[in-house]
Design a protein around this motif. Sequence first.
Motif, short mmCIF file in Angstrom:
data_model
loop_
_atom_site.label_atom_id
_atom_site.label_comp_id
_atom_site.label_asym_id
_atom_site.label_seq_id
_atom_site.Cartn_x
_atom_site.Cartn_y
_atom_site.Cartn_z
N ASN A 93 44.64 22.33 8.36
CA ASN A 93 45.47 22.13 7.19
C ASN A 93 44.83 22.79 5.97
O ASN A 93 43.72 22.43 5.57
CB ASN A 93 45.63 20.62 6.96
N ASN A 94 45.53 23.74 5.35
CA ASN A 94 44.98 24.42 4.17
C ASN A 94 44.72 23.46 3.03
O ASN A 94 43.80 23.66 2.23
CB ASN A 94 45.93 25.51 3.71
N ALA A 95 45.50 22.39 2.93
CA ALA A 95 45.30 21.42 1.85
C ALA A 95 43.95 20.73 1.99
O ALA A 95 43.29 20.44 0.98
CB ALA A 95 46.43 20.39 1.85
N GLU A 154 41.98 10.98 2.83
CA GLU A 154 43.13 11.80 3.22
C GLU A 154 42.74 12.95 4.15
O GLU A 154 43.48 13.27 5.09
CB GLU A 154 43.81 12.35 1.97
N TYR A 155 41.58 13.57 3.90
CA TYR A 155 41.28 14.82 4.60
C TYR A 155 40.00 14.84 5.44
O TYR A 155 39.83 15.71 6.28
CB TYR A 155 41.17 15.97 3.58
N GLU A 156 39.09 13.92 5.20
CA GLU A 156 37.75 14.06 5.77
C GLU A 156 37.75 14.04 7.30
O GLU A 156 37.07 14.86 7.93
CB GLU A 156 36.83 12.96 5.23
N GLU A 157 38.47 13.14 7.90
CA GLU A 157 38.49 13.07 9.36
C GLU A 157 39.00 14.37 9.97
O GLU A 157 38.49 14.85 10.99
CB GLU A 157 39.35 11.89 9.83
N GLU A 158 39.99 14.94 9.35
CA GLU A 158 40.55 16.21 9.84
C GLU A 158 39.52 17.33 9.75
O GLU A 158 39.36 18.12 10.68
CB GLU A 158 41.80 16.58 9.04
N LEU A 159 38.81 17.41 8.63
CA LEU A 159 37.79 18.44 8.46
C LEU A 159 36.66 18.28 9.46
O LEU A 159 36.15 19.26 10.01
CB LEU A 159 37.25 18.40 7.03
#
Length: 253
Positions: free
Chosen positions: A2-4, A177-182
């Motif tokens: 995800n670019n976001a 919001e994003y850490e797990e994905e990264l």
Amino acid sequence: MNNAALTDLIIKMADDELIQGHRNSEWTGLGPVMEEDIAFSSMAQDKIGHAWALYRILHENLGGQDPDRFAFIRKEKAFKCSHLVEMPNGSYDFSLMRHFLFDHAETVRYESLRESSFEPFQQLSRKFKGELKYHTLHANAFIMQLSQANEESYARMQSALNDTIALAAGIFEPSAEYEEELMAAGVYPGEAALYHRWLDRIYPVLVKASLNLPEMSTVTPVFGGRKGFHTAYLEPLLKEMGEVFNLDTEANW
């Protein structure tokens, strides 16, 4: 990926570097000795250069704004820097302790990016390695020197550590919001892992300097900056930083 999520992480890193670089630059002409004027000015230039490189990745890889416009035109709420870097320089003991804690945090972060799945991070990690080595060596040397100078100097450095540690821990504010994905994508190991690596890095230096690291289980990190909630010090700093650029935002320099 995800670019976001990538954009969020890059902005946090870059905004920290930009604001810390500007704070370092404020010591130019005011340092306790001439060599320190040169050192803080040099490190300020490095940090602003790191910020520009990150903003450039946003621009070229993720469709972001031109780096200069992004740095100088955004409003306070759009910044994602930690509270640590926003604080005024104060006396030299505070600025030096902030330098020590921030630069070791920066170093463990870039070290973690050497194996990042995001290739531009790998490139920056290799590129900045020498500069970060110099920054941490400088910080370590002066922490040691001032902590061992005399009783007053030691007391001031211990007080600076006590006053700064919660702010510094705030560098590692997680993103729900994003850490797990990264982390799952192999971009970086996450804020908790970096926080513990940072503690492992700074602890031996503090022990050698006879400084007492506060019991971290009782320290409440100062969060909020990553979500756009800032101290009263950021807005006037941003106005000062962008004063010339905003005279004519379409000018070619």
